[in-house]
Design a protein around this motif. Structure first.
Motif, PDB file in Angstrom:
ATOM      1  N   LEU A 198       0.823  -1.206   0.000  1.00 28.43           N
ATOM      2  CA  LEU A 198       0.000   0.000   0.000  1.00 28.43           C
ATOM      3  C   LEU A 198       0.861   1.261   0.000  1.00 28.43           C
ATOM      4  O   LEU A 198       1.969   1.262   0.550  1.00 28.43           O
ATOM      5  N   PRO A 199       0.365   2.355  -0.588  1.00 25.84           N
ATOM      6  CA  PRO A 199       1.072   3.634  -0.472  1.00 25.84           C
ATOM      7  C   PRO A 199       1.251   4.003   1.001  1.00 25.84           C
ATOM      8  O   PRO A 199       0.456   3.594   1.862  1.00 25.84           O
ATOM      9  N   ALA A 200       2.277   4.790   1.302  1.00 24.15           N
ATOM     10  CA  ALA A 200       2.611   5.107   2.690  1.00 24.15           C
ATOM     11  C   ALA A 200       1.445   5.726   3.441  1.00 24.15           C
ATOM     12  O   ALA A 200       1.193   5.401   4.613  1.00 24.15           O
ATOM     13  N   GLY A 201       0.710   6.610   2.790  1.00 23.86           N
ATOM     14  CA  GLY A 201      -0.420   7.258   3.462  1.00 23.86           C
ATOM     15  C   GLY A 201      -1.508   6.284   3.836  1.00 23.86           C
ATOM     16  O   GLY A 201      -2.075   6.353   4.941  1.00 23.86           O
ATOM     17  N   GLU A 202      -1.834   5.351   2.923  1.00 24.95           N
ATOM     18  CA  GLU A 202      -2.869   4.345   3.200  1.00 24.95           C
ATOM     19  C   GLU A 202      -2.398   3.415   4.321  1.00 24.95           C
ATOM     20  O   GLU A 202      -3.181   3.058   5.208  1.00 24.95           O
ATOM     21  N   ALA A 203      -1.123   3.006   4.296  1.00 20.18           N
ATOM     22  CA  ALA A 203      -0.602   2.107   5.321  1.00 20.18           C
ATOM     23  C   ALA A 203      -0.620   2.768   6.696  1.00 20.18           C
ATOM     24  O   ALA A 203      -0.966   2.138   7.707  1.00 20.18           O
ATOM     25  N   ALA A 204      -0.283   4.061   6.731  1.00 20.66           N
ATOM     26  CA  ALA A 204      -0.285   4.781   8.010  1.00 20.66           C
ATOM     27  C   ALA A 204      -1.699   4.921   8.557  1.00 20.66           C
ATOM     28  O   ALA A 204      -1.941   4.769   9.759  1.00 20.66           O
ATOM     29  N   ALA A 205      -2.656   5.207   7.674  1.00 22.86           N
ATOM     30  CA  ALA A 205      -4.044   5.341   8.106  1.00 22.86           C
ATOM     31  C   ALA A 205      -4.573   4.014   8.635  1.00 22.86           C
ATOM     32  O   ALA A 205      -5.319   3.970   9.624  1.00 22.86           O
ATOM     33  N   LEU A 206      -4.180   2.921   7.990  1.00 21.93           N
ATOM     34  CA  LEU A 206      -4.617   1.600   8.441  1.00 21.93           C
ATOM     35  C   LEU A 206      -4.040   1.285   9.817  1.00 21.93           C
ATOM     36  O   LEU A 206      -4.734   0.771  10.693  1.00 21.93           O
ATOM     37  N   GLU A 207      -2.779   1.614  10.033  1.00 21.68           N
ATOM     38  CA  GLU A 207      -2.140   1.345  11.323  1.00 21.68           C
ATOM     39  C   GLU A 207      -2.814   2.118  12.446  1.00 21.68           C
ATOM     40  O   GLU A 207      -2.851   1.658  13.597  1.00 21.68           O
ATOM     41  N   ALA A 208      -3.381   3.282  12.119  1.00 22.38           N
ATOM     42  CA  ALA A 208      -4.042   4.097  13.130  1.00 22.38           C
ATOM     43  C   ALA A 208      -5.498   3.692  13.363  1.00 22.38           C
ATOM     44  O   ALA A 208      -6.151   4.212  14.264  1.00 22.38           O
ATOM     45  N   THR A 209      -6.001   2.743  12.575  1.00 21.61           N
ATOM     46  CA  THR A 209      -7.392   2.302  12.701  1.00 21.61           C
ATOM     47  C   THR A 209      -7.536   1.355  13.884  1.00 21.61           C
ATOM     48  O   THR A 209      -6.668   0.493  14.100  1.00 21.61           O
ATOM     49  N   PRO A 210      -8.602   1.476  14.684  1.00 25.46           N
ATOM     50  CA  PRO A 210      -8.808   0.545  15.812  1.00 25.46           C
ATOM     51  C   PRO A 210      -8.788  -0.901  15.343  1.00 25.46           C
ATOM     52  O   PRO A 210      -9.259  -1.223  14.239  1.00 25.46           O
ATOM     53  N   LEU A 211      -8.269  -1.777  16.184  1.00 26.97           N
ATOM     54  CA  LEU A 211      -8.072  -3.170  15.800  1.00 26.97           C
ATOM     55  C   LEU A 211      -9.351  -3.831  15.291  1.00 26.97           C
ATOM     56  O   LEU A 211      -9.329  -4.583  14.327  1.00 26.97           O
ATOM     57  N   GLY A 212     -10.468  -3.547  15.933  1.00 30.43           N
ATOM     58  CA  GLY A 212     -11.717  -4.185  15.548  1.00 30.43           C
ATOM     59  C   GLY A 212     -12.210  -3.782  14.173  1.00 30.43           C
ATOM     60  O   GLY A 212     -13.042  -4.477  13.581  1.00 30.43           O
ATOM     61  N   GLN A 213     -11.713  -2.685  13.641  1.00 29.26           N
ATOM     62  CA  GLN A 213     -12.142  -2.195  12.331  1.00 29.26           C
ATOM     63  C   GLN A 213     -11.054  -2.342  11.276  1.00 29.26           C
ATOM     64  O   GLN A 213     -11.279  -2.035  10.104  1.00 29.26           O
ATOM     65  N   ARG A 214      -9.896  -2.819  11.693  1.00 26.52           N
ATOM     66  CA  ARG A 214      -8.727  -2.760  10.807  1.00 26.52           C
ATOM     67  C   ARG A 214      -8.851  -3.691   9.604  1.00 26.52           C
ATOM     68  O   ARG A 214      -8.470  -3.324   8.491  1.00 26.52           O
ATOM     69  N   ARG A 215      -9.380  -4.887   9.797  1.00 24.04           N
ATOM     70  CA  ARG A 215      -9.457  -5.824   8.673  1.00 24.04           C
ATOM     71  C   ARG A 215     -10.384  -5.289   7.583  1.00 24.04           C
ATOM     72  O   ARG A 215     -10.052  -5.312   6.396  1.00 24.04           O
ATOM     73  N   SER A 216     -11.545  -4.815   7.969  1.00 29.59           N
ATOM     74  CA  SER A 216     -12.462  -4.250   6.980  1.00 29.59           C
ATOM     75  C   SER A 216     -11.850  -3.027   6.307  1.00 29.59           C
ATOM     76  O   SER A 216     -11.965  -2.841   5.089  1.00 29.59           O
ATOM     77  N   ALA A 217     -11.158  -2.194   7.093  1.00 33.40           N
ATOM     78  CA  ALA A 217     -10.520  -1.007   6.538  1.00 33.40           C
ATOM     79  C   ALA A 217      -9.427  -1.381   5.544  1.00 33.40           C
ATOM     80  O   ALA A 217      -9.229  -0.702   4.528  1.00 33.40           O
TER      81      ALA A 217
END
Length: 229
Positions: A139-158
């Protein structure tokens, strides 16, 4: 005499519209055999050689043929595809018609436009994918960073939403995973806008198109599939 812009027929949706066709491959009484019959010999051979998923591949490819042929008012079997230098597919019958195809387990989508480049992707959410590893590598750096900041329970869907957006951008450019470092820059000056698709639960999808002067018109494939019976 050269026809005026007002009288020239353009194959495809009206300007400013991107048609998004949803093809539910597991729908009851889905016309698999009729769709497979529209394929050319090389496509039929490809489907026959697939150890897994040949039926779905043939049905999706046939559905794409039927959808594109409906704009040109020609038989689906008459379409001739080519690959541009970038690898992006086009139609010899109508080189100006822009389209993109994606398929996952049980669902295929086709995006079609007459006045701009498009890319589309669809993903089936699952528990097998190493989302953190794939995100960091592809993933592009911005998308990867946003995913890392997503709560664990929502991360897979995100993740699957982010992956669909990434793939839609790459497919607009005619790139595969070799374009995994794509960071939003584009060789031309044109803006690329990516929008999420409203799909059934368990699926994530996105559509990308050049410039921001477009809207999505959702269409269901059974309207066309009835013509095959």
């Amino acid at each position: 005499m050269t026809p005026s812009a007002s009288t020239t027929r353009v194959a495809g949706p009206p300007a400013g519209i991107v048609d998004l066709w949803c093809v539910h491959l597991d729908a009851p009484n889905f016309p698999d055999a009729a769709l497979a019959a529209t394929l050319d010999p090389s496509e039929q051979q490809h489907a026959a050689c697939m150890r897994v998923g040949g039926r779905a591949w043939a049905s999706g490819r046939g559905a794409q043929r039927v959808i594109l042929a409906s704009y040109l008012e020609v038989p689906a079997s008459a379409l001739e595809f080519f690959a541009a230098q970038s690898g992006k597919p086009g139609l010899s019958n109508a080189p100006s018609l822009q389209f993109s195809f994606a398929r996952t387990d049980g669902l295929a989508v086709v995006a079609v436009a007459s006045d701009r480049e498009v890319g589309v992707d669809v993903e089936r959410e699952n528990d097998r994918t190493d989302i953190d590893g794939v995100a960091q590598e592809f993933l592009p750096a911005g998308e990867a960073a946003a995913l890392e900041a997503t709560p664990l329970g929502q991360r897979r869907s995100a993740f699957f939403g982010a992956w669909a957006r990434h793939e839609a951008r790459l497919k607009l450019e005619g790139q595969g995973l070799t374009g995994r470092t794509w960071d939003g820059a584009r060789p031309s000056a044109a803006l690329v806008v990516v929008r999420a698709l409203a799909l059934p639960p368990g699926f994530a999808g996105a559509i990308a198109a050049v410039n921001d002067t477009w809207t999505v018109r959702v269409k269901e494939f059974p309207v066309l599939a009835a013509r095959l019976r």
